[in-house]
Design an enzyme around this catalytic site. Structure first.
Site, PDB file in Angstrom:
ATOM      1  CB  THR A  25      -1.164  -0.216   1.176  1.00 19.21           C
ATOM      2  OG1 THR A  25      -0.409   0.186   2.487  1.00 19.21           O
ATOM      3  CG2 THR A  25      -1.771  -1.214   1.117  1.00 19.21           C
ATOM      4  CB  ALA A  72      -0.147  -1.923   6.360  1.00 20.26           C
ATOM      5  CG  HIS A  73      -0.084   2.887   6.797  1.00 18.97           C
ATOM      6  ND1 HIS A  73       0.537   3.827   7.804  1.00 18.97           N
ATOM      7  CD2 HIS A  73      -1.163   2.022   7.489  1.00 18.97           C
ATOM      8  CE1 HIS A  73      -0.006   3.171   8.903  1.00 18.97           C
ATOM      9  NE2 HIS A  73      -0.958   2.484   8.761  1.00 18.97           N
ATOM     10  CG  ASP A  74       3.542   5.265   6.524  1.00 17.87           C
ATOM     11  OD1 ASP A  74       3.895   6.038   5.839  1.00 17.87           O
ATOM     12  OD2 ASP A  74       2.532   5.405   6.868  1.00 17.87           O
TER      13      ASP A  74
END
Ligand SMILES: CC(=O)SCCNC(=O)CCNC(=O)[C@H](O)C(C)(C)COP(=O)(O)OP(=O)(O)OC[C@H]1O[C@@H](n2cnc3c(N)ncnc32)[C@H](O)[C@@H]1OP(=O)(O)O
Length: 213
Positions: free
Chosen positions: A120, A138-140
């Site tokens: 993502t 996932a994010h970051d």
């Protein structure tokens, strides 16, 4: 140098999966490299095992070398150094067409992203990383150099996997934690706290099992 000619380090399971991916993407895989003397001259999945780098010096300026054909982070790092020492060019990162990438992704060199993986927003993949099949990042999330992420792993937001860490099949990592360098997470774990460097954690929840370094 022809842009699409490759050799792959390792003719075991990971190397053979990488070969399959390379063929799918239209690369010409000239052969496998393998340090084991008994593998030299064998044919694996219709591809010859060429031996070690000294055996293919005459091809040095014609092809690139994939070092992420072995799952062990330590072995990957050693093979990258050896490949550089012999003056061969390293292959770019290879991404299966069934990987979902957002528009904000950093990809280093020499990594492999396998089928069904989802990255993502703002995901960082370092150099010579393996992200195996069906992984979610996932994010970051940050995956540092030489790390190996096994099939079916789920990594929550803001997690950092440090250099050379190995994350076992089907494990899940809680958000905002760090897996220390050269550590190993056993298959099927749920990791809820930071893991220091150089250790094995396993279980649900994952706990310290032993030192690795
Ligand atoms: C496409 C592909 O095939 S990719 C392949 C991906 N492969 C993987 O993901 C493999 C993951 N491997 C594992 O989980 C293995 O069990 C390993 C590598 C962690 C085992 O490592 P070893 O160094 O052999 O550990 P060892 O067997 O000595 O176990 C140490 C302790 O951890 C425990 N342990 C090991 N693995 C696990 C696990 N997955 N879950 C829970 N506990 C575990 C052992 O029971 C033992 O516990 P104890 O000391 O309380 O008795």
């Amino acid at each position: 140098m022809k842009d699409n000619q490759l050799v792959i380090w390792g003719c075991g399971g990971m190397g053979r999966e990488v070969n399959h991916l390379c063929e799918l993407l239209g690369y010409e895989v000239v052969g496998f490299l393998d340090e084991r003397l008994d593998m030299r001259g064998q044919i694996v999945d219709d591809i010859p095992v060429l031996g070690d780098l000294p055996d293919i010096m005459h091809l040095r300026d014609q092809l690139k070398v994939v070092c992420a054909g072995v799952g062990s982070p330590q072995l990957k790092k050693r093979l990258v150094q050896k490949t550089r020492d012999y003056g061969f060019s390293l292959a770019e990162t290879i991404v299966h067409p069934a990987v979902q990438l957002s528009r904000k992704i950093h990809l280093g060199i020499g990594s492999i992203l396998c089928a069904g993986t989802i990255l993502t927003i703002n995901v960082h993949i370092g150099h010579f990383v393996i992200v195996n099949s069906g992984v979610t990042l996932a994010h970051d999330v940050k995956i540092c150099d030489y790390a190996t992420i096994s099939p079916g792993v789920h990594i929550s937001g803001n997690v950092t996997v440090e250099e050379g860490a190995f994350i076992g099949t089907g494990s899940a990592l809680r958000e905002k934690i760090t897996i220390g360098p050269w550590s190993m997470i056993g298959g099927g774990a749920f990791v809820k706290d930071d893991v220091p460097g150089g250790v094995l954690y396993a279980g649900v929840p994952a706990v310290f099992k032993k030192k690795l370094i």
